[in-house]
Design a protein around this motif. Structure first.
Motif, PDB file in Angstrom:
ATOM      1  N   LEU A  65      95.503  54.486  28.591  1.00 55.37           N
ATOM      2  CA  LEU A  65      95.876  54.646  29.864  1.00 55.37           C
ATOM      3  C   LEU A  65      94.466  54.467  30.917  1.00 55.37           C
ATOM      4  CD1 LEU A  65      97.891  55.384  32.282  1.00 55.37           C
ATOM      5  CD2 LEU A  65      97.071  57.759  31.787  1.00 55.37           C
ATOM      6  N   ARG A  66      93.579  55.153  30.628  1.00 58.55           N
ATOM      7  CA  ARG A  66      92.339  54.863  31.233  1.00 58.55           C
ATOM      8  C   ARG A  66      91.815  53.354  31.518  1.00 58.55           C
ATOM      9  NH1 ARG A  66      89.921  59.194  33.607  1.00 58.55           N
ATOM     10  NH2 ARG A  66      87.863  58.145  33.621  1.00 58.55           N
ATOM     11  N   ALA A  67      91.829  52.893  30.393  1.00 58.57           N
ATOM     12  CA  ALA A  67      91.287  51.489  30.194  1.00 58.57           C
ATOM     13  C   ALA A  67      92.229  50.441  31.005  1.00 58.57           C
ATOM     14  CB  ALA A  67      91.373  51.027  28.817  1.00 58.57           C
ATOM     15  N   ALA A  68      93.659  50.854  31.007  1.00 58.37           N
ATOM     16  CA  ALA A  68      94.515  50.075  31.761  1.00 58.37           C
ATOM     17  C   ALA A  68      94.457  50.164  33.292  1.00 58.37           C
ATOM     18  CB  ALA A  68      96.078  50.200  31.268  1.00 58.37           C
ATOM     19  N   LEU A  69      94.277  51.433  33.692  1.00 54.12           N
ATOM     20  CA  LEU A  69      94.134  51.794  34.997  1.00 54.12           C
ATOM     21  C   LEU A  69      92.763  51.218  35.824  1.00 54.12           C
ATOM     22  CD1 LEU A  69      95.822  55.155  35.076  1.00 54.12           C
ATOM     23  CD2 LEU A  69      96.654  53.110  35.975  1.00 54.12           C
ATOM     24  N   THR A  70      91.833  51.426  34.686  1.00 50.25           N
ATOM     25  CA  THR A  70      90.380  50.650  35.081  1.00 50.25           C
ATOM     26  C   THR A  70      90.602  49.246  35.248  1.00 50.25           C
ATOM     27  OG1 THR A  70      89.330  52.511  33.995  1.00 50.25           O
ATOM     28  CG2 THR A  70      88.022  50.585  34.573  1.00 50.25           C
TER      29      THR A  70
END
Length: 197
Positions: free
Chosen positions: A129-134
């Motif tokens: 999730l964090r990688a996608a949002l970043t």
């Protein structure tokens, strides 16, 4: 067949929930005279102070609205107006020690939210999730490029974004503006952190 919610709305729901949690945590620890609209404006203040017109642009509100919010923040002891050393005719809005004292409380609640989400999703899905949002910041963050040039780990953006999204529901319709970093310069990095943690 029921239409699936757009991804942007799903992100807004989570963002609003997090912002409300941080805001409630501040209220529960004695900052009960601070409104979401006021905290939204606080997110845009640089360490050495920021001109009112820049704050209005960052919060995407009319300058008249920003003036009224700053007046209330000043009366409550959260900000002060000081001379702008670069222009004797101008004044800067600067956070006071009272506003700065809310920073660790906001950060602590953010850490609780992150831990809760990690437990709910699992460590791997939370990383995804964090990688996608970043990655989405590359096409959605109007300040992304300037931040990447020396402030890629800006502590301010995630909290600022959450508060700003949540505040959309409380304030009048925002002024429509083009996201132009030259007109809306990103707040500078605070060495000791900020409400924009």
């Amino acid at each position: 067949m029921e239409r699936e919610l757009p991804t942007s709305l799903l992100m807004f729901i989570a963002s609003r929930a997090a912002a409300n949690r941080v805001f409630q945590a501040l209220h529960d620890t004695g900052f009960d005279d601070l409104t979401i609209a006021q905290s939204r404006l606080l997110m845009g203040i640089d360490p050495d102070g920021t001109r009112l017109s820049v704050l209005a642009d960052r919060a995407q509100i009319a300058k008249q609205t920003a003036t009224a919010l700053v007046d209330k923040l000043e009366a409550s002891g959260y900000v002060e107006r000081v001379p702008d050393p670069a222009d004797g005719r101008a004044r800067l809005v600067r956070m006071t020690a009272r506003a700065e004292s809310a920073i660790p409380l906001a950060r602590a609640e953010e850490e609780r939210i992150e831990a809760e989400w990690r437990r709910h999703l699992g460590a791997a899905r939370m990383r995804q999730l964090r990688a996608a949002l970043t990655a989405l910041r590359e096409i959605t963050d109007p300040y992304g490029r300037s931040w990447a040039l020396g402030a890629s780990c800006r502590p301010g953006y995630p909290q600022r974004a959450r508060i700003m999204v949540a505040a959309q529901t409380e304030t009048a319709a925002p002024v429509t503006k083009t996201a132009d970093p030259a007109r809306n310069p990103a707040p500078s990095v605070r060495a000791r952190g900020s409400l924009r943690s």
